[in-house]
Design a protein around this motif. Structure first.
Motif, short mmCIF file in Angstrom:
data_model
loop_
_atom_site.label_atom_id
_atom_site.label_comp_id
_atom_site.label_asym_id
_atom_site.label_seq_id
_atom_site.Cartn_x
_atom_site.Cartn_y
_atom_site.Cartn_z
N VAL A 233 26.28 23.76 -13.03
CA VAL A 233 26.23 25.22 -12.92
C VAL A 233 26.56 25.59 -11.48
CG1 VAL A 233 24.83 27.29 -13.26
CG2 VAL A 233 24.42 25.26 -14.67
N SER A 234 27.47 26.54 -11.29
CA SER A 234 27.89 26.88 -9.93
C SER A 234 28.16 28.37 -9.80
CB SER A 234 29.14 26.09 -9.54
OG SER A 234 30.21 26.38 -10.42
N ASN A 235 28.05 28.85 -8.56
CA ASN A 235 28.42 30.23 -8.24
C ASN A 235 29.93 30.34 -8.08
OD1 ASN A 235 25.70 31.51 -7.73
ND2 ASN A 235 25.58 29.84 -6.26
N VAL A 236 30.44 31.55 -8.20
CA VAL A 236 31.85 31.82 -7.91
C VAL A 236 31.91 32.48 -6.54
CG1 VAL A 236 33.90 33.13 -8.59
CG2 VAL A 236 32.47 32.04 -10.34
N VAL A 237 32.64 31.87 -5.63
CA VAL A 237 32.68 32.34 -4.24
C VAL A 237 33.66 33.51 -4.11
CG1 VAL A 237 33.19 31.68 -1.85
CG2 VAL A 237 32.13 30.03 -3.41
N ARG A 238 33.25 34.53 -3.39
CA ARG A 238 34.11 35.69 -3.14
C ARG A 238 35.29 35.31 -2.24
NH1 ARG A 238 31.58 40.44 -4.51
NH2 ARG A 238 29.31 40.39 -4.69
N ASP A 239 36.37 36.06 -2.37
CA ASP A 239 37.51 35.86 -1.48
C ASP A 239 37.15 36.25 -0.05
OD1 ASP A 239 39.11 35.00 -3.57
OD2 ASP A 239 39.83 37.02 -4.02
N LYS A 240 36.36 37.32 0.07
CA LYS A 240 35.94 37.79 1.39
C LYS A 240 34.43 37.99 1.39
CE LYS A 240 40.25 40.34 2.26
NZ LYS A 240 40.84 41.68 2.53
N ILE A 241 33.84 37.84 2.57
CA ILE A 241 32.41 38.08 2.71
C ILE A 241 32.12 39.56 2.48
CG2 ILE A 241 30.44 37.99 4.29
CD1 ILE A 241 31.85 35.69 5.74
N GLN A 242 31.10 39.83 1.69
CA GLN A 242 30.72 41.22 1.41
C GLN A 242 29.42 41.55 2.14
OE1 GLN A 242 31.09 42.98 -2.65
NE2 GLN A 242 28.89 43.27 -2.52
N TYR A 243 29.41 42.72 2.78
CA TYR A 243 28.22 43.19 3.50
C TYR A 243 27.71 44.45 2.81
CZ TYR A 243 30.02 40.16 7.24
OH TYR A 243 30.49 39.09 7.96
N THR A 244 26.43 44.44 2.44
CA THR A 244 25.83 45.59 1.78
C THR A 244 24.67 46.10 2.62
OG1 THR A 244 26.37 44.63 -0.38
CG2 THR A 244 24.77 46.44 -0.34
N PRO A 245 24.73 47.34 3.12
CA PRO A 245 23.64 47.86 3.95
C PRO A 245 22.30 47.81 3.22
CG PRO A 245 25.55 49.31 4.05
CD PRO A 245 25.82 48.31 2.96
N LEU A 246 21.25 47.42 3.94
CA LEU A 246 19.91 47.40 3.34
C LEU A 246 19.46 48.81 2.99
CD1 LEU A 246 18.04 44.76 5.54
CD2 LEU A 246 19.18 44.44 3.35
N LYS A 247 19.82 49.75 3.85
CA LYS A 247 19.54 51.16 3.57
C LYS A 247 20.82 51.80 3.08
CE LYS A 247 15.75 52.15 6.81
NZ LYS A 247 15.36 52.94 8.01
N LYS A 248 20.88 52.08 1.81
CA LYS A 248 22.09 52.68 1.25
C LYS A 248 22.02 54.20 1.37
CE LYS A 248 23.10 48.99 -2.00
NZ LYS A 248 23.36 48.62 -3.40
#
Length: 320
Positions: A233-248
């Motif tokens: 079982v494995s994750n699928v790696v994104r093409d680019k690193i994604q950053y999601t703000p903790l405070k949306k």
């Protein structure tokens, strides 16, 4: 360091103390463990020890000012994240693609620290993350891959080998059916979808591959092996690193229509019926579609013209 109000839970603040992630010798880190507003410092700790601490404490966040202090590149960072327990999130407190300095953020939020002391920098990272400052770092898509295959080589031919091949392929088929039964039940309970690809062989399956459109921690299948068959079982790696703000930031609700395919059609309406976007884009990635939709608000409804919902549209829905 000045003490303010903090969120509950355990947070690890980490700052490099000696060396570099790019050096041959393993670097050493300062680790500040923030728990119920109090901090415990650990000095000159190598990464394997930090991982052991993470598995013992299971913090909510690992907070750093630069993710590449933990690993020299994306590939190594993926390996590091794969070693973390489920639910532990990596946070870059200085932001995503457009970073602010740690010193500037600390001053903005009423903190002061000695920027030449790694212990205090680590504590600043932990305290900023506890305030919701920074961005969660994601390197994995909301997709999980499961592969069922033989556990060892079949060897050369012959009658006895054919019997063995049938036995192994039968074991792969049996494990594959067990996995699919689990996925059918879980997909109904959690509302995600999956696809399968089977390679048949003498007496059973050579391999079976499942693509599950859900995060790894939502898939109740683990890696393992028996004498004849194995599951990976494995994750699928994104093409680019994604950053999601903790405070949306609060975003207006929208209604989104998607026509998936090589050329993706996107229509976005406001709740007042105003057409905000109508566009067809060829070769656009999943992340780019999500980013484009997010620019106009938060989808309350995502629609498509076929049923069941295509996997690509389901992935977009789950991103919100």
């Amino acid at each position: 360091m000045q003490n303010l109000n903090y969120q509950p839970g355990v947070i690890f603040g980490i700052d490099i103390a000696k060396g570099s992630s790019r050096a041959r010798e393993l670097p050493k880190y300062a680790v500040a463990v923030l728990k119920e507003g109090e901090v415990t410092h650990h000095t000159m700790v190598r990464l394997p020890r930090i991982l052991k601490m993470v598995h013992e404490e299971h913090p909510e966040y690992l907070a750093v000012d630069n993710i590449f202090e933990l690993a020299p590149g994306k590939k190594e960072l993926v390996r590091f994240l794969e070693k973390l327990p489920e639910g532990v999130r990596l946070v870059q407190v200085t932001g995503g693609l457009h970073k602010k300095s740690l010193l500037h953020l600390a001053k903005e939020n009423g903190l002061s620290f000695n920027q030449f002391d790694p212990n205090e920098e680590a504590e600043a990272c932990a305290r900023l993350a506890s305030m919701g400052i920074g961005s969660e770092v994601s390197l994995f898509e909301d997709i999980t891959k499961i592969k069922v295959s033989r556990a060892r080589s079949l060897g050369r031919g012959g009658w006895s080998q054919n019997r063995y091949r049938r036995k192994v392929h039968g074991a792969v088929r049996e494990r594959s059916r067990e996995v699919e039964a689990i996925l059918k039940k879980a997909s109904k309970e959690h509302g995600y979808t999956y696809t399968s690809r089977i390679s048949s062989g003498f007496g059973g399956y050579v391999r079976a591959e499942f693509t599950v459109y859900a995060k790894r921690n939502q898939v109740p299948v683990g890696s393992g092996s028996t004498a004849d068959a194995q599951i990976r079982v494995s994750n699928v790696v994104r093409d680019k690193i994604q950053y999601t703000p903790l405070k949306k930031l609060k975003r207006r609700p929208t209604i989104v229509g998607i026509d998936p395919g090589t050329t993706v059609g996107i229509a976005i309406l406001s709740f007042d019926g105003e057409l905000l976007l109508l566009k067809s884009i060829r070769g656009i990635s999943h992340d780019e579609v999500v980013k484009l939709i997010a620019e106009y608000g938060k989808p309350a409804v995502i629609g498509t013209d076929v049923t069941p919902t295509p996997g690509s549209v389901e992935r977009i829905r789950r991103s919100f």
